[in-house]
Scaffold this active site. Structure first.
Site, PDB file in Angstrom:
ATOM      1  N   GLU A  12       0.777  -1.052  -0.142  1.00 46.63           N
ATOM      2  CA  GLU A  12      -0.031   0.111   0.068  1.00 46.63           C
ATOM      3  C   GLU A  12       0.777   1.302   0.072  1.00 46.63           C
ATOM      4  OE1 GLU A  12      -3.445   0.040   2.651  1.00 46.63           O
ATOM      5  OE2 GLU A  12      -2.622   2.107   3.303  1.00 46.63           O
ATOM      6  N   THR A  43      -3.987   4.826  -1.225  1.00 54.48           N
ATOM      7  CA  THR A  43      -4.821   5.422  -0.369  1.00 54.48           C
ATOM      8  C   THR A  43      -5.583   6.675  -1.149  1.00 54.48           C
ATOM      9  OG1 THR A  43      -3.426   6.619   0.709  1.00 54.48           O
ATOM     10  CG2 THR A  43      -3.503   4.616   1.719  1.00 54.48           C
ATOM     11  N   ARG A 102     -16.071   3.553   3.910  1.00 47.92           N
ATOM     12  CA  ARG A 102     -16.567   4.686   4.529  1.00 47.92           C
ATOM     13  C   ARG A 102     -15.869   5.854   4.526  1.00 47.92           C
ATOM     14  NH1 ARG A 102     -17.827   5.557  10.517  1.00 47.92           N
ATOM     15  NH2 ARG A 102     -15.627   6.169  10.347  1.00 47.92           N
ATOM     16  N   GLY A 103     -14.565   5.664   5.202  1.00 47.93           N
ATOM     17  CA  GLY A 103     -13.556   6.597   5.100  1.00 47.93           C
ATOM     18  C   GLY A 103     -13.338   7.234   6.506  1.00 47.93           C
ATOM     19  N   LYS A 159     -21.262  -6.013   4.333  1.00 50.58           N
ATOM     20  CA  LYS A 159     -20.224  -5.670   3.228  1.00 50.58           C
ATOM     21  C   LYS A 159     -20.151  -6.605   2.204  1.00 50.58           C
ATOM     22  CE  LYS A 159     -16.981  -3.174   5.755  1.00 50.58           C
ATOM     23  NZ  LYS A 159     -15.656  -2.437   5.663  1.00 50.58           N
ATOM     24  N   GLN A 206       5.851   6.629  15.663  1.00 49.94           N
ATOM     25  CA  GLN A 206       4.922   6.067  14.588  1.00 49.94           C
ATOM     26  C   GLN A 206       3.869   4.889  15.420  1.00 49.94           C
ATOM     27  OE1 GLN A 206       6.773   3.903  11.654  1.00 49.94           O
ATOM     28  NE2 GLN A 206       5.061   3.979  10.327  1.00 49.94           N
TER      29      GLN A 206
HETATM   30  P1  FAD Z   1     -17.539   0.581   7.723  1.00 51.42           P
HETATM   31  O1  FAD Z   1     -17.601  -0.622   7.208  1.00 51.42           O
HETATM   32  O2  FAD Z   1     -18.515   1.644   7.297  1.00 51.42           O
HETATM   33  O3  FAD Z   1     -17.571   0.810   9.285  1.00 51.42           O
HETATM   34  C1  FAD Z   1     -17.286   1.853  10.051  1.00 51.42           C
HETATM   35  C2  FAD Z   1     -17.996   1.420  11.409  1.00 51.42           C
HETATM   36  O4  FAD Z   1     -19.351   1.417  11.226  1.00 51.42           O
HETATM   37  C3  FAD Z   1     -17.932   0.302  12.007  1.00 51.42           C
HETATM   38  O5  FAD Z   1     -17.965   0.409  13.331  1.00 51.42           O
HETATM   39  C4  FAD Z   1     -18.789  -0.753  11.658  1.00 51.42           C
HETATM   40  O6  FAD Z   1     -19.068  -1.633  12.472  1.00 51.42           O
HETATM   41  C5  FAD Z   1     -20.231   0.441  11.442  1.00 51.42           C
HETATM   42  N1  FAD Z   1     -21.201   0.119  10.719  1.00 51.42           N
HETATM   43  C6  FAD Z   1     -20.919  -0.506   9.199  1.00 51.42           C
HETATM   44  N2  FAD Z   1     -22.188  -0.666   8.858  1.00 51.42           N
HETATM   45  C7  FAD Z   1     -23.285  -0.218   9.739  1.00 51.42           C
HETATM   46  C8  FAD Z   1     -24.623  -0.089   9.792  1.00 51.42           C
HETATM   47  N3  FAD Z   1     -25.305  -0.543   8.822  1.00 51.42           N
HETATM   48  N4  FAD Z   1     -25.278   0.303  10.643  1.00 51.42           N
HETATM   49  C9  FAD Z   1     -24.617   0.632  11.987  1.00 51.42           C
HETATM   50  N5  FAD Z   1     -23.046   0.679  11.987  1.00 51.42           N
HETATM   51  C10 FAD Z   1     -22.277   0.388  10.773  1.00 51.42           C
HETATM   52  N6  FAD Z   1      -9.565   5.751   5.161  1.00 51.42           N
HETATM   53  C11 FAD Z   1      -9.344   6.703   4.356  1.00 51.42           C
HETATM   54  O7  FAD Z   1      -9.890   7.894   4.582  1.00 51.42           O
HETATM   55  N7  FAD Z   1      -8.712   6.513   3.255  1.00 51.42           N
HETATM   56  C12 FAD Z   1      -8.027   5.494   2.706  1.00 51.42           C
HETATM   57  O8  FAD Z   1      -7.553   5.309   1.980  1.00 51.42           O
HETATM   58  C13 FAD Z   1      -8.321   4.242   3.732  1.00 51.42           C
HETATM   59  N8  FAD Z   1      -7.695   3.094   3.372  1.00 51.42           N
HETATM   60  C14 FAD Z   1      -7.845   2.058   4.295  1.00 51.42           C
HETATM   61  C15 FAD Z   1      -7.425   0.695   3.998  1.00 51.42           C
HETATM   62  C16 FAD Z   1      -7.450  -0.531   4.944  1.00 51.42           C
HETATM   63  C17 FAD Z   1      -6.987  -1.855   4.675  1.00 51.42           C
HETATM   64  C18 FAD Z   1      -8.342  -0.163   6.159  1.00 51.42           C
HETATM   65  C19 FAD Z   1      -8.290  -1.385   7.054  1.00 51.42           C
HETATM   66  C20 FAD Z   1      -8.809   1.206   6.509  1.00 51.42           C
HETATM   67  C21 FAD Z   1      -8.650   2.193   5.725  1.00 51.42           C
HETATM   68  N9  FAD Z   1      -9.118   3.542   5.662  1.00 51.42           N
HETATM   69  C22 FAD Z   1      -9.059   4.731   5.037  1.00 51.42           C
HETATM   70  C23 FAD Z   1      -9.864   3.962   7.224  1.00 51.42           C
HETATM   71  C24 FAD Z   1     -11.124   3.589   7.060  1.00 51.42           C
HETATM   72  O9  FAD Z   1     -11.655   4.654   6.225  1.00 51.42           O
HETATM   73  C25 FAD Z   1     -11.685   3.706   8.483  1.00 51.42           C
HETATM   74  O10 FAD Z   1     -11.263   2.850   9.446  1.00 51.42           O
HETATM   75  C26 FAD Z   1     -13.117   4.145   8.615  1.00 51.42           C
HETATM   76  O11 FAD Z   1     -13.190   4.583   9.928  1.00 51.42           O
HETATM   77  C27 FAD Z   1     -13.955   3.142   8.562  1.00 51.42           C
HETATM   78  O12 FAD Z   1     -13.959   2.505   7.166  1.00 51.42           O
HETATM   79  P2  FAD Z   1     -14.811   1.131   6.681  1.00 51.42           P
HETATM   80  O13 FAD Z   1     -14.729   1.191   5.296  1.00 51.42           O
HETATM   81  O14 FAD Z   1     -14.259  -0.076   7.481  1.00 51.42           O
HETATM   82  O15 FAD Z   1     -16.246   1.475   7.282  1.00 51.42           O
END
Ligand code: FAD
Length: 281
Positions: A12, A43, A102-103, A159, A206
């Site tokens: 990454e 990212t 989600r972000g 998901k 870090q």
């Molecule tokens: P989600 O899957 O939406 O989950 C977020 C939270 O909401 C969780 O607690 C989940 O349990 C809850 N949730 C999910 N669905 C529901 C529902 N239907 N009802 C109620 N609650 C729900 N961030 C960036 O901004 N840019 C990046 O490039 C980036 N790259 C990443 C790469 C990896 C491999 C990882 C692991 C994370 C990355 N992130 C990045 C961070 C990520 O955006 C954050 O961790 C964010 O807070 C959650 O994203 P998610 O897609 O997992 O969200």
């Protein structure tokens, strides 16, 4: 764990800061490309118009380095129209893989409300452009916002049901927590490949930042390394690399689906790891 032949090895990178030219990441890409990863993911900042830079770097990975790119796409601040435009841009460059997220959120900015959760974005992409291979994020120790870890797994299943055909995990330092997470996924009928996210942490600040941001558990033997070498940058770097390699070897011995290295744009560290595990994949 899913049944498959080969453990994937992926890397990454992140785009350079706004004030830096895009090309400043190219030397790193040149060095990473010779490690022959299965893909390089790029990212994307959730809060700005980061997707242009992400798409451009992903296109460079494809066109100049002949490697498979994955474009990260955080949806929380995007409208449906903006997502459609990004999908068009990615297709134009023949980029077929997206890490749909989600972000990261900030209290200062109002979400766009079209994609409250990653599953909403995944469902939308699947409907608009079914040809994309969609990857989702997962959290072996639970997401930091999650109050009930069991709900996290339920949302992870949503998901996958929405169209994520593989997952990449948040960084972790304790493999036993990852193996327990895989068991929970199995029980929840999550059968897509799950790559283990490994961050070789090579300086004390870090590590402290990472642990406070994502809540990863620091095992006692890692704490000992930091206590002993934390103030010696070269020794801490080497100890961090050695720790990551040992972690990966154990994961490979357990037959994980993939290893995804958060390189932090440090090709030296990625190279050390790739060299150490090349014959084990
Ligand atoms: P989600 O899957 O939406 O989950 C977020 C939270 O909401 C969780 O607690 C989940 O349990 C809850 N949730 C999910 N669905 C529901 C529902 N239907 N009802 C109620 N609650 C729900 N961030 C960036 O901004 N840019 C990046 O490039 C980036 N790259 C990443 C790469 C990896 C491999 C990882 C692991 C994370 C990355 N992130 C990045 C961070 C990520 O955006 C954050 O961790 C964010 O807070 C959650 O994203 P998610 O897609 O997992 O969200």
């Amino acid at each position: 764990m899913s049944v498959k032949n080969k453990t994937t090895f992926s890397l990454e990178v992140f785009p350079p800061k706004k004030e830096m030219p895009l090309a400043s990441v190219y030397p790193t890409l040149t060095e990473l490309s010779v490690l022959h990863p299965d893909f390089i993911s790029v990212t994307c900042g959730a809060q700005g118009t980061g997707s242009n830079r992400t798409a451009e770097i992903a296109a460079t990975i494809k066109e100049q380095f002949n490697l498979e790119p994955v474009a990260h796409l955080p949806g929380i601040y995007l409208t449906k129209e903006e997502v459609c435009n990004t999908l068009k841009e990615l297709k134009k460059h023949r980029i077929h893989k997206i890490l749909a997220l989600r972000g990261d959120m900030t209290p200062e900015k109002e979400p766009a409300h079209d994609f409250a959760h990653a599953s909403d974005l995944i469902r939308f992409i699947k409907k608009e452009s079914p040809d994309f291979h969609i990857i989702g994020a997962c959290y072996p120790e639970g997401h930091v916002e999650s109050k009930r870890p069991a709900l996290d797994i339920i949302h992870l299943k949503e998901k996958v049901d929405a169209g994520a055909s593989s997952l990449i995990s948040q960084l972790f330092f304790d493999n036993t927590l990852f193996y327990r997470f895989l068991e929970r996924c199995e029980i929840a009928s999550i059968h897509v490949p799950i790559a283990a996210g490994i961050m070789p942490v090579t300086n004390k600040k870090q590590i402290e930042r990472m642990v406070s941001l994502c809540g990863a558990t620091l095992p006692l033997h890692y704490q000992h390394l930091i206590a002993k070498y934390g103030d010696n940058p070269v020794a801490m770097r080497d100890a961090g690399i050695a720790y990551a390699i040992a972690q990966i070897i154990d994961l490979l011995a357990h037959g994980v689906d993939g290893i995804h290295v958060y390189t932090m744009n440090n090709a030296y560290i990625a190279q050390k790891i790739a060299d150490a595990i090349r014959t084990l994949l």
